[in-house]
Design an enzyme around this catalytic site. Structure first.
Site, PDB file in Angstrom:
ATOM      1  N   GLY A  54       0.789  -1.223   0.000  1.00 17.14           N
ATOM      2  CA  GLY A  54       0.000   0.000   0.000  1.00 17.14           C
ATOM      3  C   GLY A  54       0.823   1.276   0.000  1.00 17.14           C
ATOM      4  CG  ASN A 127       1.961   3.605   5.864  1.00 19.07           C
ATOM      5  OD1 ASN A 127       1.134   4.231   5.203  1.00 19.07           O
ATOM      6  ND2 ASN A 127       2.069   2.274   5.790  1.00 19.07           N
ATOM      7  CB  SER A 179      -7.829   9.647   7.887  1.00 18.97           C
ATOM      8  OG  SER A 179      -9.066   9.755   7.223  1.00 18.97           O
ATOM      9  CE1 TYR A 239      -8.131   4.339   9.502  1.00 17.16           C
ATOM     10  CE2 TYR A 239      -9.544   6.060   8.608  1.00 17.16           C
ATOM     11  CZ  TYR A 239      -8.347   5.367   8.603  1.00 17.16           C
ATOM     12  OH  TYR A 239      -7.360   5.715   7.700  1.00 17.16           O
ATOM     13  CE  LYS A 243      -5.340   6.617  10.338  1.00 12.93           C
ATOM     14  NZ  LYS A 243      -3.933   6.219  10.268  1.00 12.93           N
ATOM     15  CB  VAL A 276      -5.026   5.606  -1.133  1.00 12.67           C
ATOM     16  CG1 VAL A 276      -3.932   5.044  -2.022  1.00 12.67           C
ATOM     17  CG2 VAL A 276      -4.675   7.019  -0.702  1.00 12.67           C
ATOM     18  CB  THR A 278      -4.528   0.547  -0.137  1.00 14.81           C
ATOM     19  OG1 THR A 278      -5.463   1.027   0.836  1.00 14.81           O
ATOM     20  CG2 THR A 278      -3.624   1.665  -0.596  1.00 14.81           C
TER      21      THR A 278
HETATM   22  P1  NDP Z   1      -2.884  -1.236   3.636  1.00 11.29           P
HETATM   23  O1  NDP Z   1      -3.879  -2.107   4.276  1.00 11.29           O
HETATM   24  O2  NDP Z   1      -2.458  -1.514   2.240  1.00 11.29           O
HETATM   25  O3  NDP Z   1      -1.560  -1.146   4.525  1.00 11.29           O
HETATM   26  C1  NDP Z   1      -1.601  -1.047   5.911  1.00 11.29           C
HETATM   27  C2  NDP Z   1      -0.243  -1.431   6.422  1.00 11.29           C
HETATM   28  O4  NDP Z   1      -0.205  -1.253   7.845  1.00 11.29           O
HETATM   29  C3  NDP Z   1       0.084  -2.917   6.155  1.00 11.29           C
HETATM   30  O5  NDP Z   1       1.423  -2.997   5.789  1.00 11.29           O
HETATM   31  C4  NDP Z   1      -0.175  -3.571   7.504  1.00 11.29           C
HETATM   32  O6  NDP Z   1       0.555  -4.746   7.730  1.00 11.29           O
HETATM   33  C5  NDP Z   1       0.333  -2.450   8.400  1.00 11.29           C
HETATM   34  N1  NDP Z   1      -0.004  -2.649   9.802  1.00 11.29           N
HETATM   35  C6  NDP Z   1      -1.223  -2.797  10.376  1.00 11.29           C
HETATM   36  N2  NDP Z   1      -1.081  -2.993  11.703  1.00 11.29           N
HETATM   37  C7  NDP Z   1       0.248  -2.974  11.962  1.00 11.29           C
HETATM   38  C8  NDP Z   1       1.027  -3.137  13.116  1.00 11.29           C
HETATM   39  N3  NDP Z   1       0.481  -3.375  14.321  1.00 11.29           N
HETATM   40  N4  NDP Z   1       2.371  -3.028  13.025  1.00 11.29           N
HETATM   41  C9  NDP Z   1       2.963  -2.808  11.842  1.00 11.29           C
HETATM   42  N5  NDP Z   1       2.279  -2.677  10.699  1.00 11.29           N
HETATM   43  C10 NDP Z   1       0.934  -2.770  10.757  1.00 11.29           C
HETATM   44  O7  NDP Z   1      -3.519   0.210   3.765  1.00 11.29           O
HETATM   45  P2  NDP Z   1      -3.040   1.673   3.316  1.00 11.29           P
HETATM   46  O8  NDP Z   1      -1.756   1.608   2.591  1.00 11.29           O
HETATM   47  O9  NDP Z   1      -4.199   2.303   2.687  1.00 11.29           O
HETATM   48  O10 NDP Z   1      -2.850   2.351   4.734  1.00 11.29           O
HETATM   49  C11 NDP Z   1      -1.667   2.968   5.171  1.00 11.29           C
HETATM   50  C12 NDP Z   1      -2.000   4.109   6.096  1.00 11.29           C
HETATM   51  O11 NDP Z   1      -2.724   5.109   5.390  1.00 11.29           O
HETATM   52  C13 NDP Z   1      -2.877   3.702   7.293  1.00 11.29           C
HETATM   53  O12 NDP Z   1      -2.414   4.365   8.449  1.00 11.29           O
HETATM   54  C14 NDP Z   1      -4.244   4.237   6.895  1.00 11.29           C
HETATM   55  O13 NDP Z   1      -5.050   4.516   8.009  1.00 11.29           O
HETATM   56  C15 NDP Z   1      -3.832   5.508   6.156  1.00 11.29           C
HETATM   57  N6  NDP Z   1      -4.881   6.041   5.272  1.00 11.29           N
HETATM   58  C16 NDP Z   1      -5.287   5.320   4.180  1.00 11.29           C
HETATM   59  C17 NDP Z   1      -6.274   5.824   3.370  1.00 11.29           C
HETATM   60  C18 NDP Z   1      -6.750   5.086   2.152  1.00 11.29           C
HETATM   61  O14 NDP Z   1      -7.679   5.583   1.492  1.00 11.29           O
HETATM   62  N7  NDP Z   1      -6.175   3.944   1.784  1.00 11.29           N
HETATM   63  C19 NDP Z   1      -6.926   7.115   3.646  1.00 11.29           C
HETATM   64  C20 NDP Z   1      -6.399   7.794   4.803  1.00 11.29           C
HETATM   65  C21 NDP Z   1      -5.407   7.263   5.573  1.00 11.29           C
HETATM   66  P3  NDP Z   1      -0.027  -6.199   7.299  1.00 11.29           P
HETATM   67  O15 NDP Z   1       0.226  -6.326   5.820  1.00 11.29           O
HETATM   68  O16 NDP Z   1       0.781  -7.145   8.125  1.00 11.29           O
HETATM   69  O17 NDP Z   1      -1.471  -6.202   7.641  1.00 11.29           O
END
Ligand code: NDP
Length: 320
Positions: A54, A127, A179, A239, A243, A276, A278
């Site tokens: 992501g 992140n 967010s 959520y 945030k 995004v 993802t």
């Molecule tokens: P993804 O689900 O693709 O990625 C989330 C990532 O966070 C994964 O790598 C996941 O690991 C990791 N993660 C979750 N819990 C933990 C933990 N305890 N320790 C370490 N890593 C952890 O989502 P996004 O890329 O979309 O999200 C990334 C960030 O962006 C988040 O904080 C999300 O809240 C924020 N965001 C995203 C938006 C969107 O529209 N996508 C909008 C606004 C904010 P694993 O693969 O092991 O689960």
């Protein structure tokens, strides 16, 4: 024009504005940093949490493309190593280490490894995070898990990293992927208790204790089933609150860091990447992960970073 037409006209204009800004950002991204803007080098160390996929993976990629040494972290070793390998095979300086931001032992062993191997951190990107609400669905069944990761886990990681943030003339940087859902004054998604909202808005008196107490109160109401009438945000409630809390904590730390002497400054900001495509959103949204990573890169690399304690989206400051 009747009410429905007015609404759809407003939506259409908002869509046009978003599209225009996307095009502007895409242009800005194509402009390389000039030599005198580049304060970083291959010795600069960045850490990205939740970077196996992501937005985090894209942040890692784009920072590495700037010639920075980036540590891609992931809670699962095998997937993290695999993701790092993709970037390493592209010739980028990317290392891997396990890191689960809710696990004290994992954080401690990661920090000890970074200190031993690199001596410190120049850029920390928080992140890692997740949501269990998709679309309009708003179950708070797993509220504890969401708040524990997005707020308490991120906070724990930042606190552990502070002693490792390297003193430098340009200042160390912390950027958190947050967010707009966590805005205090969102039009549709806000805290409806005016007193609490005012307290959380009052940056001069804002404290970690108040933020923690707010989370505790919400989680207690989830447990006793009274949260629906608690005046909490109406959509993606847990959520949004997680945030909101990390945004507020960003402001608390920025205030604390502001008294650090020159040469030991740490600048901390947060941003919203937009909706995004993802796994977290079920690949819905208008923004690609590459685009979603952009403001994190921009904030991390700002040449004259006196900016701290602010909230951004698409490289522009927005209200908390
Ligand atoms: P993804 O689900 O693709 O990625 C989330 C990532 O966070 C994964 O790598 C996941 O690991 C990791 N993660 C979750 N819990 C933990 C933990 N305890 N320790 C370490 N890593 C952890 O989502 P996004 O890329 O979309 O999200 C990334 C960030 O962006 C988040 O904080 C999300 O809240 C924020 N965001 C995203 C938006 C969107 O529209 N996508 C909008 C606004 C904010 P694993 O693969 O092991 O689960």
């Amino acid at each position: 024009m009747d009410q429905t037409e007015k609404q759809s006209d407003k939506k259409e204009r908002a869509k046009e504005r978003r599209e225009k800004r996307r095009q502007e950002i895409s242009l800005l991204r194509s402009i390389p940093y000039s030599g005198n803007q580049k304060w970083w080098s291959a010795e600069t160390v960045a850490v990205v949490t939740g970077a196996n996929r992501g937005i985090g993976f894209q942040i890692t990629h784009q920072l590495a493309l700037q010639g920075i040494t980036v540590i891609l972290t992931s809670r699962e070793v095998a997937v993290g190593e695999e993701s790092a390998k993709v970037l390493q095979e592209g010739g980028l300086d990317v290392a891997f280490h396990q890191l689960d931001i809710v696990d004290d032992e994992s954080i401690n062993s990661f920090c000890a490894w970074v200190k031993e191997k690199y001596g410190g951190i120049d850029i920390l990107i928080n992140n890692a995070g997740f949501s269990l609400n998709i679309g309009s669905e708003n179950s708070v069944e797993a509220a504890e898990k969401v708040i524990n990761t997005n707020y308490y886990g991120t906070k724990k990681m930042i606190k552990a990293a502070i002693p490792l943030m390297r003193p430098s003339a340009q200042g160390a940087r912390i950027v958190t992927v947050s967010s707009r859902l966590g805005r205090l004054n969102g039009k549709r998604n806000r805290i409806y208790d005016d007193d609490l909202r005012k307290q959380l808005e009052d940056v001069d008196n804002l404290s970690e204790e108040l933020i923690d107490a707010t989370m505790t109160k919400f989680l207690e109401q989830v447990k006793d089933g009274t949260w629906t009438s608690g005046g909490w945000p109406q959509s993606n409630t847990d959520y949004s609150l997680s945030k909101l809390a990390i945004n507020a904590f960003t402001r608390v730390l920025a205030k604390e860091f502001s008294s650090r002497p020159e040469g030991e400054k740490i600048f901390i900001n947060c941003y919203c990447p937009g909706m995004v495509k993802t796994a977290m959103t079920g690949w819905a949204g208008q923004v690609t992960p590459e685009e979603g990573a952009d403001t994190a890169i921009w904030l991390s690399l700002l040449p004259d970073q006196a900016i701290s304690g602010k909230f951004f989206a698409e490289r522009r400051e927005i209200h908390f």
